[in-house]
Design a protein around this motif. Sequence first.
Motif, PDB file in Angstrom:
ATOM      1  N   LEU A 140       0.859  -1.181   0.000  1.00 26.75           N
ATOM      2  CA  LEU A 140       0.000   0.000   0.000  1.00 26.75           C
ATOM      3  C   LEU A 140       0.894   1.228   0.000  1.00 26.75           C
ATOM      4  CD1 LEU A 140      -2.713  -0.922   2.662  1.00 26.75           C
ATOM      5  CD2 LEU A 140      -3.002  -0.844   0.187  1.00 26.75           C
ATOM      6  N   GLN A 141       0.415   2.268  -0.650  1.00 22.25           N
ATOM      7  CA  GLN A 141       1.182   3.501  -0.705  1.00 22.25           C
ATOM      8  C   GLN A 141       0.298   4.658  -0.281  1.00 22.25           C
ATOM      9  OE1 GLN A 141       2.548   3.816  -4.722  1.00 22.25           O
ATOM     10  NE2 GLN A 141       3.886   2.041  -4.572  1.00 22.25           N
ATOM     11  N   ALA A 142       0.898   5.645   0.357  1.00 22.92           N
ATOM     12  CA  ALA A 142       0.162   6.851   0.732  1.00 22.92           C
ATOM     13  C   ALA A 142      -0.453   7.469  -0.513  1.00 22.92           C
ATOM     14  CB  ALA A 142       1.097   7.846   1.421  1.00 22.92           C
ATOM     15  N   ASN A 143      -1.647   7.994  -0.351  1.00 23.56           N
ATOM     16  CA  ASN A 143      -2.449   8.641  -1.398  1.00 23.56           C
ATOM     17  C   ASN A 143      -3.108   7.663  -2.370  1.00 23.56           C
ATOM     18  OD1 ASN A 143      -1.996  11.308  -0.452  1.00 23.56           O
ATOM     19  ND2 ASN A 143       0.046  11.189  -1.358  1.00 23.56           N
ATOM     20  N   GLN A 144      -2.889   6.381  -2.194  1.00 19.86           N
ATOM     21  CA  GLN A 144      -3.525   5.374  -3.035  1.00 19.86           C
ATOM     22  C   GLN A 144      -5.004   5.255  -2.663  1.00 19.86           C
ATOM     23  OE1 GLN A 144      -1.678   1.540  -2.453  1.00 19.86           O
ATOM     24  NE2 GLN A 144      -3.162   0.459  -3.723  1.00 19.86           N
ATOM     25  N   GLU A 145      -5.877   5.211  -3.651  1.00 26.67           N
ATOM     26  CA  GLU A 145      -7.296   4.967  -3.402  1.00 26.67           C
ATOM     27  C   GLU A 145      -7.566   3.484  -3.581  1.00 26.67           C
ATOM     28  OE1 GLU A 145     -10.127   7.496  -5.375  1.00 26.67           O
ATOM     29  OE2 GLU A 145      -9.095   9.311  -4.699  1.00 26.67           O
ATOM     30  N   VAL A 146      -8.358   2.924  -2.658  1.00 26.35           N
ATOM     31  CA  VAL A 146      -8.678   1.497  -2.689  1.00 26.35           C
ATOM     32  C   VAL A 146     -10.165   1.298  -2.433  1.00 26.35           C
ATOM     33  CG1 VAL A 146      -6.388   0.744  -1.922  1.00 26.35           C
ATOM     34  CG2 VAL A 146      -8.154   1.211  -0.220  1.00 26.35           C
ATOM     35  N   ARG A 147     -10.674   0.219  -2.952  1.00 27.03           N
ATOM     36  CA  ARG A 147     -12.029  -0.213  -2.599  1.00 27.03           C
ATOM     37  C   ARG A 147     -11.890  -1.049  -1.328  1.00 27.03           C
ATOM     38  NH1 ARG A 147     -15.605   0.885  -6.325  1.00 27.03           N
ATOM     39  NH2 ARG A 147     -14.984   1.148  -8.481  1.00 27.03           N
ATOM     40  N   THR A 202     -19.160  -1.523   2.212  1.00 22.55           N
ATOM     41  CA  THR A 202     -18.250  -1.312   1.086  1.00 22.55           C
ATOM     42  C   THR A 202     -18.124   0.176   0.782  1.00 22.55           C
ATOM     43  OG1 THR A 202     -20.039  -1.550  -0.519  1.00 22.55           O
ATOM     44  CG2 THR A 202     -18.794  -3.549   0.035  1.00 22.55           C
ATOM     45  N   GLY A 203     -17.020   0.530   0.181  1.00 11.25           N
ATOM     46  CA  GLY A 203     -16.815   1.916  -0.208  1.00 11.25           C
ATOM     47  C   GLY A 203     -15.436   2.121  -0.779  1.00 11.25           C
ATOM     48  N   ILE A 204     -15.054   3.382  -0.853  1.00  9.94           N
ATOM     49  CA  ILE A 204     -13.736   3.763  -1.370  1.00  9.94           C
ATOM     50  C   ILE A 204     -13.027   4.564  -0.289  1.00  9.94           C
ATOM     51  CG2 ILE A 204     -12.506   5.098  -3.137  1.00  9.94           C
ATOM     52  CD1 ILE A 204     -14.869   4.480  -5.012  1.00  9.94           C
ATOM     53  N   ALA A 205     -11.747   4.257  -0.106  1.00  7.32           N
ATOM     54  CA  ALA A 205     -10.937   4.951   0.901  1.00  7.32           C
ATOM     55  C   ALA A 205      -9.601   5.347   0.294  1.00  7.32           C
ATOM     56  CB  ALA A 205     -10.716   4.051   2.116  1.00  7.32           C
ATOM     57  N   LYS A 206      -8.967   6.305   0.940  1.00  7.40           N
ATOM     58  CA  LYS A 206      -7.649   6.772   0.518  1.00  7.40           C
ATOM     59  C   LYS A 206      -6.660   6.458   1.635  1.00  7.40           C
ATOM     60  CE  LYS A 206      -5.272  11.000  -0.858  1.00  7.40           C
ATOM     61  NZ  LYS A 206      -5.478  12.437  -1.107  1.00  7.40           N
ATOM     62  N   VAL A 207      -5.558   5.840   1.272  1.00  3.39           N
ATOM     63  CA  VAL A 207      -4.499   5.549   2.230  1.00  3.39           C
ATOM     64  C   VAL A 207      -3.835   6.876   2.605  1.00  3.39           C
ATOM     65  CG1 VAL A 207      -2.351   4.294   2.641  1.00  3.39           C
ATOM     66  CG2 VAL A 207      -4.127   3.274   1.187  1.00  3.39           C
ATOM     67  N   THR A 208      -3.863   7.208   3.887  1.00  7.06           N
ATOM     68  CA  THR A 208      -3.272   8.477   4.322  1.00  7.06           C
ATOM     69  C   THR A 208      -1.914   8.296   4.993  1.00  7.06           C
ATOM     70  OG1 THR A 208      -4.491   8.433   6.415  1.00  7.06           O
ATOM     71  CG2 THR A 208      -5.512   9.612   4.564  1.00  7.06           C
ATOM     72  N   ALA A 209      -1.634   7.100   5.483  1.00  7.02           N
ATOM     73  CA  ALA A 209      -0.335   6.834   6.111  1.00  7.02           C
ATOM     74  C   ALA A 209      -0.051   5.339   6.069  1.00  7.02           C
ATOM     75  CB  ALA A 209      -0.321   7.316   7.555  1.00  7.02           C
ATOM     76  N   VAL A 214       2.173  -4.089   7.119  1.00  5.90           N
ATOM     77  CA  VAL A 214       2.118  -2.633   7.216  1.00  5.90           C
ATOM     78  C   VAL A 214       0.889  -2.230   8.010  1.00  5.90           C
ATOM     79  CG1 VAL A 214       3.347  -2.198   5.050  1.00  5.90           C
ATOM     80  CG2 VAL A 214       0.869  -2.353   5.028  1.00  5.90           C
ATOM     81  N   ARG A 215       1.057  -1.165   8.784  1.00  3.91           N
ATOM     82  CA  ARG A 215      -0.082  -0.535   9.450  1.00  3.91           C
ATOM     83  C   ARG A 215      -0.473   0.627   8.546  1.00  3.91           C
ATOM     84  NH1 ARG A 215       1.817   0.860  14.395  1.00  3.91           N
ATOM     85  NH2 ARG A 215       1.098  -1.133  15.181  1.00  3.91           N
ATOM     86  N   ALA A 216      -1.725   0.598   8.110  1.00  4.69           N
ATOM     87  CA  ALA A 216      -2.185   1.638   7.193  1.00  4.69           C
ATOM     88  C   ALA A 216      -3.365   2.373   7.809  1.00  4.69           C
ATOM     89  CB  ALA A 216      -2.596   1.024   5.857  1.00  4.69           C
ATOM     90  N   ARG A 217      -3.348   3.694   7.648  1.00  3.11           N
ATOM     91  CA  ARG A 217      -4.478   4.525   8.053  1.00  3.11           C
ATOM     92  C   ARG A 217      -5.174   4.945   6.762  1.00  3.11           C
ATOM     93  NH1 ARG A 217      -2.730   9.522  10.535  1.00  3.11           N
ATOM     94  NH2 ARG A 217      -1.494   8.107  11.769  1.00  3.11           N
ATOM     95  N   LEU A 218      -6.496   4.769   6.740  1.00  9.79           N
ATOM     96  CA  LEU A 218      -7.262   5.094   5.549  1.00  9.79           C
ATOM     97  C   LEU A 218      -8.399   6.043   5.884  1.00  9.79           C
ATOM     98  CD1 LEU A 218      -6.522   1.773   5.418  1.00  9.79           C
ATOM     99  CD2 LEU A 218      -7.283   2.212   3.099  1.00  9.79           C
ATOM    100  N   GLN A 219      -8.608   7.004   5.023  1.00  7.24           N
ATOM    101  CA  GLN A 219      -9.721   7.943   5.144  1.00  7.24           C
ATOM    102  C   GLN A 219     -10.830   7.445   4.228  1.00  7.24           C
ATOM    103  OE1 GLN A 219      -8.869  11.846   3.659  1.00  7.24           O
ATOM    104  NE2 GLN A 219     -10.894  12.622   4.139  1.00  7.24           N
ATOM    105  N   ILE A 220     -12.021   7.307   4.764  1.00  9.71           N
ATOM    106  CA  ILE A 220     -13.146   6.861   3.951  1.00  9.71           C
ATOM    107  C   ILE A 220     -13.604   8.033   3.087  1.00  9.71           C
ATOM    108  CG2 ILE A 220     -15.524   6.017   3.981  1.00  9.71           C
ATOM    109  CD1 ILE A 220     -14.794   4.518   6.602  1.00  9.71           C
ATOM    110  N   LEU A 221     -13.575   7.822   1.789  1.00  7.59           N
ATOM    111  CA  LEU A 221     -13.980   8.860   0.846  1.00  7.59           C
ATOM    112  C   LEU A 221     -15.452   8.756   0.486  1.00  7.59           C
ATOM    113  CD1 LEU A 221     -10.940   8.758  -1.611  1.00  7.59           C
ATOM    114  CD2 LEU A 221     -11.315  10.314   0.326  1.00  7.59           C
TER     115      LEU A 221
END
Length: 159
Positions: A93-100, A113-120, A129-136
């Motif tokens: 996963l990479q920062a700023n990547q959008e994922v379903r 279900t939805g779309i989120a953006k990896v923020t960290a 990896v520990r990933a923080r995602l913002q739900i878009l």
Amino acid sequence: MDPRHWIAGFRDLHERERKKSLSEKDKEHYLQLKSELATSLMRSRGHRAPAGEPARKHFLVAQMFPVELDETISGLTREISLSRFTTVVQGALQANQEVRFTIRVSRQADPITGIAKVTAVEKLPDDTVRARLQILSMSQDCSDRLESALFDAVLARFE
């Protein structure tokens, strides 16, 4: 008011809402209590909702739900709210990547279900990896069901 009585009253309204048996007056009261509880939980952690946004959207619950990202990366949520979640996964996963995303809050219910953006992204020693995602985005139905599951998780801590 004794906190146990407050929680018992909230639990009753929460269960009645789940069964769609609240009057309009009770629905208003239930929404007010949800906001109070979310605000209280945020304050207990030293957090505040962004200006003009409801605390119900931002209060975090430490809860493990199965999560899948882009149908290929699986893990568990660690903290989750209506606006973001944290997960530990194996995968790139990479920062700023959008994922379903797909989150299972119950075996009986359809997934959220939805779309989120990896923020960290933080690499961990065990090749995860520990990933923080913002739900878009997610549907209103998914948002409502996730919010209900979050309050279920909070109430489970008071049993």
